[in-house]
Design an enzyme around this catalytic site. Structure first.
Site, short mmCIF file in Angstrom:
data_model
loop_
_atom_site.label_atom_id
_atom_site.label_comp_id
_atom_site.label_asym_id
_atom_site.label_seq_id
_atom_site.Cartn_x
_atom_site.Cartn_y
_atom_site.Cartn_z
N CYS A 78 -15.23 17.84 -34.23
CA CYS A 78 -14.40 17.19 -33.20
C CYS A 78 -15.13 15.91 -32.80
O CYS A 78 -16.26 15.98 -32.30
CB CYS A 78 -14.22 18.12 -32.00
SG CYS A 78 -13.34 17.34 -30.61
N GLY A 79 -14.51 14.77 -33.03
CA GLY A 79 -15.17 13.50 -32.77
C GLY A 79 -15.46 13.27 -31.30
O GLY A 79 -16.58 12.94 -30.91
N ARG A 194 -3.99 20.33 -34.02
CA ARG A 194 -4.03 21.70 -34.52
C ARG A 194 -5.08 22.50 -33.74
O ARG A 194 -6.18 22.01 -33.48
CB ARG A 194 -4.41 21.68 -36.01
CG ARG A 194 -4.40 23.03 -36.69
CD ARG A 194 -4.79 22.91 -38.16
NE ARG A 194 -6.22 22.63 -38.33
CZ ARG A 194 -6.87 22.75 -39.49
NH1 ARG A 194 -6.22 23.12 -40.58
NH2 ARG A 194 -8.15 22.48 -39.57
N CYS A 203 -7.78 11.82 -29.65
CA CYS A 203 -8.44 12.64 -30.67
C CYS A 203 -9.37 11.72 -31.46
O CYS A 203 -8.92 10.77 -32.10
CB CYS A 203 -7.42 13.28 -31.59
SG CYS A 203 -8.14 14.18 -32.99
#
Length: 255
Positions: A78-79, A194, A203
């Site tokens: 996850c960035g 997702r 995101c």
């Protein structure tokens, strides 16, 4: 989960952050070992309306980020979570300057200033999607630690039906990123994630996948170093194309 229940697992420190609108709970598990089942129970108990939970661990000489989406399932990366992880390390472990961190997508480097910068996994283009599959829009499947569908919807971005994005998420088993190019250095983006199973305010890995597609496939720009700026619902993210990799930069706040 009440504080006494967290203490039953040996958890004494949790923090809540927002990274450009992407919201997380960070759990300090550096001095304890939790099974996957215990982690899932913790996630489902503390996540509330947030997007995910980050477990901070030690692996040999490095700090390790174990990331779970709000559905209680582990994600490889996850960035924005990685940027949050670095902020937590700077605040609670006095980690300063450039540091290597370990993730389920590999070892990456990052550093904390006023904003937080993190190296991203190298984007891998799995396929360009035929226009007929995307309602005559251009798009591609690109993995940046986790899979992303990027779809060039143009000026229709803010009126786009996110129910369609939800269907695409299941069709391609990927996060879905809708974008519009504003100029040679700026684009706007929306993401249906997702594992969160809804649109999030930003995101990080999706922004990176989209920036990669915009730079190399839409603009045909091979210049390095370079910077693209993304406008999300949660604020501004910058994607930096450097000689040693691609970096994501943006703010991280408590809350």
């Amino acid at each position: 989960m009440r504080e006494d229940e967290l203490r039953r697992y040996g958890i004494t420190l949790i923090e809540k952050y927002s990274a450009t609108g992407n919201t997380f709970v960070v759990v300090d598990s550096t001095s304890i070992e939790l099974s996957d089942e215990e982690k899932q129970e913790v996630v489902l108990s503390v996540v509330e309306e947030r997007d995910g939970v980050i477990f901070v661990e030690r692996r040999d000489e490095r700090f390790f980020m174990d990331y779970f989406n709000r559905d209680g399932k582990r994600a490889a990366f996850c960035g924005n979570g990685a940027r949050t992880f670095l902020r937590f390390l700077s605040e609670h472990f006095d980690v300063q300057g450039k540091v290597s961190i370990e993730t389920n997508a590999g070892v990456l480097v990052g550093y904390t200033k006023e904003n937080v910068y993190v190296q991203m996994p190298e984007p891998v283009v799995s396929s360009l999607i035929p226009k007929k599959e995307l309602e005559d829009f251009d798009g591609a499947l690109i993995t940046v630690g986790v899979p992303h569908l990027v779809k060039y919807v143009g000026s229709a971005i803010w009126e786009f039906d996110m129910e369609v994005a939800r269907l695409l998420r299941h069709r391609y088993d990927a996060n879905v990123n809708l974008f519009n190019v504003l100029n040679s250095s700026t684009f706007e983006i929306r993401t249906f994630e997702r594992g969160v199973e809804r649109e999030t305010l930003s995101c990080g890995s999706g922004t990176t996948a989209t920036a990669y597609f915009v730079k190399y496939y839409v603009l045909g720009n091979n210049k390095v170093p370079d910077r693209l700026t993304a406008h999300t619902k949660g604020g501004v993210l910058n994607v930096l194309f450097e000689s040693d990799g691609i970096y994501l930069e943006g703010g991280v706040e408590h809350g």
